[in-house]
Structure formats: structure tokens, C-alpha cells
Design an enzyme around this catalytic site. Sequence first.
Site, short mmCIF file in Angstrom:
data_model
loop_
_atom_site.label_atom_id
_atom_site.label_comp_id
_atom_site.label_asym_id
_atom_site.label_seq_id
_atom_site.Cartn_x
_atom_site.Cartn_y
_atom_site.Cartn_z
N HIS A 214 47.47 34.21 70.34
CA HIS A 214 47.24 33.07 71.23
C HIS A 214 46.83 33.51 72.63
O HIS A 214 46.06 32.82 73.31
CB HIS A 214 48.50 32.20 71.30
CG HIS A 214 48.57 31.22 70.18
ND1 HIS A 214 49.74 30.58 69.82
CD2 HIS A 214 47.63 30.76 69.32
CE1 HIS A 214 49.50 29.76 68.80
NE2 HIS A 214 48.24 29.86 68.49
N ARG A 321 41.33 25.25 57.21
CA ARG A 321 42.54 25.81 56.60
C ARG A 321 43.71 24.88 56.89
O ARG A 321 44.39 25.00 57.90
CB ARG A 321 42.80 27.21 57.16
CG ARG A 321 41.68 28.21 56.87
CD ARG A 321 42.01 29.57 57.44
NE ARG A 321 41.04 30.58 57.09
CZ ARG A 321 40.06 31.01 57.88
NH1 ARG A 321 39.92 30.47 59.10
NH2 ARG A 321 39.22 31.94 57.49
N ARG A 357 40.32 22.72 52.71
CA ARG A 357 41.01 23.43 51.63
C ARG A 357 42.43 22.91 51.53
O ARG A 357 43.12 22.76 52.53
CB ARG A 357 41.02 24.94 51.92
CG ARG A 357 41.64 25.78 50.81
CD ARG A 357 41.53 27.26 51.12
NE ARG A 357 42.32 27.65 52.28
CZ ARG A 357 42.25 28.85 52.85
NH1 ARG A 357 41.42 29.76 52.39
NH2 ARG A 357 43.01 29.13 53.90
N GLU A 461 37.81 33.47 44.20
CA GLU A 461 38.41 34.58 44.94
C GLU A 461 39.23 35.52 44.07
O GLU A 461 39.95 36.39 44.60
CB GLU A 461 39.25 34.04 46.11
CG GLU A 461 40.22 32.94 45.73
CD GLU A 461 40.84 32.27 46.95
OE1 GLU A 461 40.85 32.87 48.04
OE2 GLU A 461 41.33 31.14 46.81
N ASN A 484 37.70 37.48 51.34
CA ASN A 484 38.88 38.21 51.80
C ASN A 484 39.80 38.56 50.62
O ASN A 484 40.23 39.70 50.46
CB ASN A 484 39.65 37.38 52.83
CG ASN A 484 38.85 37.13 54.09
OD1 ASN A 484 37.76 37.68 54.27
ND2 ASN A 484 39.36 36.30 54.96
N ASP A 485 40.09 37.57 49.79
CA ASP A 485 40.94 37.82 48.63
C ASP A 485 40.16 38.46 47.48
O ASP A 485 40.69 39.29 46.74
CB ASP A 485 41.59 36.52 48.15
CG ASP A 485 42.93 36.27 48.83
OD1 ASP A 485 43.59 37.25 49.20
OD2 ASP A 485 43.31 35.10 48.98
N ARG A 495 44.99 44.86 52.15
CA ARG A 495 44.48 45.01 53.52
C ARG A 495 45.56 45.37 54.52
O ARG A 495 45.29 45.98 55.55
CB ARG A 495 43.81 43.71 53.97
CG ARG A 495 42.49 43.42 53.32
CD ARG A 495 41.98 42.06 53.77
NE ARG A 495 42.79 40.97 53.26
CZ ARG A 495 42.81 39.76 53.78
NH1 ARG A 495 42.12 39.49 54.85
NH2 ARG A 495 43.56 38.80 53.25
N CYS A 532 32.82 31.90 52.46
CA CYS A 532 33.58 31.57 53.67
C CYS A 532 34.52 32.69 54.11
O CYS A 532 35.43 32.46 54.90
CB CYS A 532 34.38 30.28 53.47
SG CYS A 532 35.59 30.36 52.14
#
Length: 610
Positions: A214, A321, A357, A461, A484-485, A495, A532
Site C-alpha cells: 500500500h 478479482r 471472476r 490455468e 500465473n497458475d 513461485r 490475463c
Amino acid sequence: MAGVEETEQVKGATREDTQAADREPETLYGISGSPGIVVGRAVVLRPRSDDLVRYRLEKEAIQAEQERFQEAVDQAEQELKDLRSKFEGDLSDTLTIMDSHIRMLRDRMILDQTANLIEQKQINAEWALSRALYLVKKKFDHIADEYIRDRFADVEYVVNLLQEQLSEHGQQFPTGFAEPVIVVSEDFTPADTVRMQSEKVLGFLTEKGGTTSHTAIVARSLGLPAVVGVENITERCRTGDMIILDGYDGRVCLSPTMDQQKLYQEYDRQHRAFSEELSWYIHLASETLDGLRVRLSANIEIPNEIEGVTYYGADGIGLFRSEFGYFQQKHLPDEETLFSVYQDLVIALDPQPVTIRTLDVGGDKLAIQLPGNKFKALHERNPALGLRSIRLSLREKTLFVTQLRALLRASAFGRLRILLPLISLLSELKQVQEIIGQVMMDLTDEGVPFDPDIEIGIMVEVPSAVTMADVLAAEVDFFSIGTNDLIQYSLAIDRGNEYVAKMYDPLHPAVLRMISRTVEAGHAQGIEVALCGEMAGDVFMAPVLLGLGLDELSMRPSAIPHVKRLLRHSTSRRLTDLAKQILKCGDGMETRALLDCYLASNAGEWRERS
């Protein structure tokens, strides 16, 4: 929070004698937190060396200690509210983060747990608070996802703020700098970062943090250059040292020569000129020189990111997300809360598509972090291969139906698409279709409007979904490849595992061939195929992805102009030819060599056309 090193030098850090004559130039590397290049003198804020003291309370003193802790909570909350009101209307994204910290002060993880520890262990508030933080940290220890992992830093921020209130000699962020400076610390709170706007701060460096912390998000909102994750920077840098901070590349030059300073000033000028050039592409169509259109969409986590979606010229939202709305609540959000969020998104982007999603938790976004006691028992030996994503939704049907009702209701206000995560079996998809069908019947009986032709897609994925892509494509309206997956599962690489993370290779031929196979299967059934994952926003990887025939790339909003520029200076034939060559490669190194060659050979043409 931090204490100021060498206070007298802070106020007059322009003097040349604050920098040792024998200091050799040194270059350090961290993570780009916020772009920009600045040159200035350092002010180092060191962590407090005061150790927390533990002492036992008499039973009759417990209530007074709990009241002292509650008073600290009230004071911290008021301080954040006062700071928030000072910047009301200027920094919407930043204010949202501060609001989350205000809510967190009342969260049971901190408030109730600390109060209970004071009573149960008969210990002082400072020690109970540190113990509560330790217990929260244990829940985050096995989380690999960068975004979720960085959320623990928010808990630390709030705890540090409370410790300052409990302390009789708390140190606030320093003020009154005599000249513009670069501040250096182990970490800053988002509130500290907001305070920098009203002080003479050029930029900042931290030892902790990542691109999704953040503090980094606030820095980007403020346009404040920052480099985070610089190892031991508070020990290697001294107040008064001259620094070059390169927020583009995550680089820090300590005690630079005059030639280095001039060189980086030229780099900054070039970056600014390139940014101005990119601004011309924001509102241009995302198409090749020979007219091939590719949708460039945005990945976002929170509704407040919509401003960036429109600013950077995104063709809608390719991935929202939705799970982050669940983790930020004290209780599971009800249907009306979810509906309000989804409705606002769809209306704001209409007529562009918004792809949401469904709840994607489990694996590295632990289900036990969801609000409610029913999820606390979901401890799994291998959560990445366990009850995650759509599997959890099918197990917790009430939770799933609540979200589906909100999604379908919101579809009446614009083009909303539902994306189902981690579909690995046709039978899973059939179960979801039955549930959606029943929810539609219920809404029809209730007279609630929704789009009966709403598009339903799946995330591809896992390798089984790639293998069965031709079968799955016949059942859905679109595919979205989650690289990513997909990379993690297909290469058997975690990862988050430091021993094998370097083997995580998006350009591995096996990964690219799976993407190609999925695109071919989708197009054979007449459906669109999007991608994505993080690959989508990487300009180096974009040429091969575009050449593989993807209909949509969805990425972080700020990456869109970069990819659009590449697209508009390419032809579909060249991209397709490149992809065909790359699919014949034997390893990632060979793939990279071909991409290097392609980008180098086209760079001159792009410059001429610019």
C-alpha cells in the site's frame, strides 16, 4: 515508526561537510515502487531501538489496562481521520487505503485479540499487542501470492501506530526540512507517505515492501518516486549523503559523481519525453498496422481503480478479482453489498465489458482468512492442490449463490461477464451451469431483471483444462488464460519457493505451446480467448502473445499504453511469423534470443513511425 538520525543534519542537510570525502560511489538495487528519477540528500529514519517490556498485571489492574489500550485505539483512529480529512477529494485511491486502516483498528484480529490477551495472560497492552501481531503473522507465513502477502504490512502499520500511541515518547513523521530531501527508512506507513506531500520530500527508499504494498500504491497516486525492498539501506546510507533514486528501474546510487548525476538527469528527461509520447496512444485504437484489433483490458482488485482503467484507455475490465472484497470485510459480504459493487463497475464502464471472476480463494490466498468461523478449520497440507477457487464455491453453495445472484442482477445494467476460476473437469463446469440455471429461474420467479444471455467463461490455468480445451470450449462463451497458475502447475514450480523460483519461466516452450493450443481450441468453437496473467502486461513478451492469436490481453492499467504502442507499430503477419518460429524453440533461452532479435530489428521502424 522511525526515529530521525542526526536531527541537526536533517534541518540543514545542504552542507557538503555532511558527506564524507572518502565515500566511494555505490549502486544498490531494489524494486520499483513508483516511477521517477530524483537527485537529493538523504534523511535516514532509523527504527526505534527501544525493546518492548513485558510485565505482569494484578487482576484489579486488567480493566484499566484494557481501557488504556482502547484509548490508544481511539487516538490512533482520530489521527488517521484528521489526516484523511486534510486530503479529502484529492487522492481517492489513497483515502480508500486509509479507510481500510481505520476499519482495521476495530478488527477483531487486533482489537479483540489484544484485549483478550491482556485479560487471559495478565500482561501489559504493549506486549499483548505484539503477541497479537505475531499470531496474525503466523496466518500469513505460507501465503505465496504477492498481493495478499503484502496486506500483512497493513496490519503491521496499524500495530505500529498503536504502539506509538501507547508509548510516552512516540515519534511522528518528521517535519520542517530545510530543503527537498529523499527520506530513507525500514518502511513507511501509507499515512507517512501522504504526509510527504506537504513536506519537502522528493522521494523515498525503504528496506521492506513490494510493488503491490500500500505504501507503493500511495506513492504512485501521489506521483512520488520510490524504490522499495532495498536491502540494508538504512545501514548503508547516512543522513546528508547525496542519492540518485531511479524509480523506473529500482536503482539507487549512493554518493554519485557529478557525471552520474548529469547522466541520470538526462535519463529522467528521456523518460518524461517517452511518457509524453505514450500519452498519444492512450485513446487510439488497439490495432496493428494492417488493421488487426486486439482488446487491451485492465486487471483490477478494487473499484477505486476504475479511474486508472479509463485514464489509460483500457477496453474494459478483463479481470476483476472479486475475492479482495471478501478479505477486507469483518463479515462475509451479503448480496446487496456485492450487488452494489458490481453494479457500480458495470455502469461506470458501460458499454465496455466488465469481466468479474468469482471468488478465487484457497491455494496461496488462504480460505481460512475469510471472515467467519466455518472457514477456520480449512487447514490443508497442500492448499495449492486442495479446496481452492471453484472447488470451494461448489462446496460452499450458499456463498456461491449469493455472489451469483449479485452478479446476475448487476448484468441488467451493462455488459457483465462471469469468469469461473480453476475449472479442471467438465463435471465441475456442468455443476456450475446447473447452479447458475437455478439462480436464473429464482430471479425470474422473483421478477428481478438480469441479462439472460450473460457471457460465462472459464479460466484456463491447469494442464487438464488445456488438454480438454476443445470439449470445454463447446460449453462456454469465452476462455481467459491465467498464466500465473498455468506456469506454476505445468512446470511444477512454486513461485514462492526461493530454491526453484528462478525456474519459473513464462517463456518456456511448454507454456507457449499450451497457450497456442488453447487459442486454437477456442477459435475452433468460435469463442474469444483472452490472457490475463502477468505476461500480458510485459512488453517483452507481448509480441509472441499477440502472434499466437489471442483476442484480448488483460493487464495492469498503466501497462496498456506500452503494449498498445507496440501493437500499433507491428503487422499481424510479422507477429504470426515470430510466434511460429518461437513455438519451435527448445527452451526459454532460445525463445528470449528470438524475441531480442525481433524487438531490436523493429525498434528503428517504431522510432521512425513515432
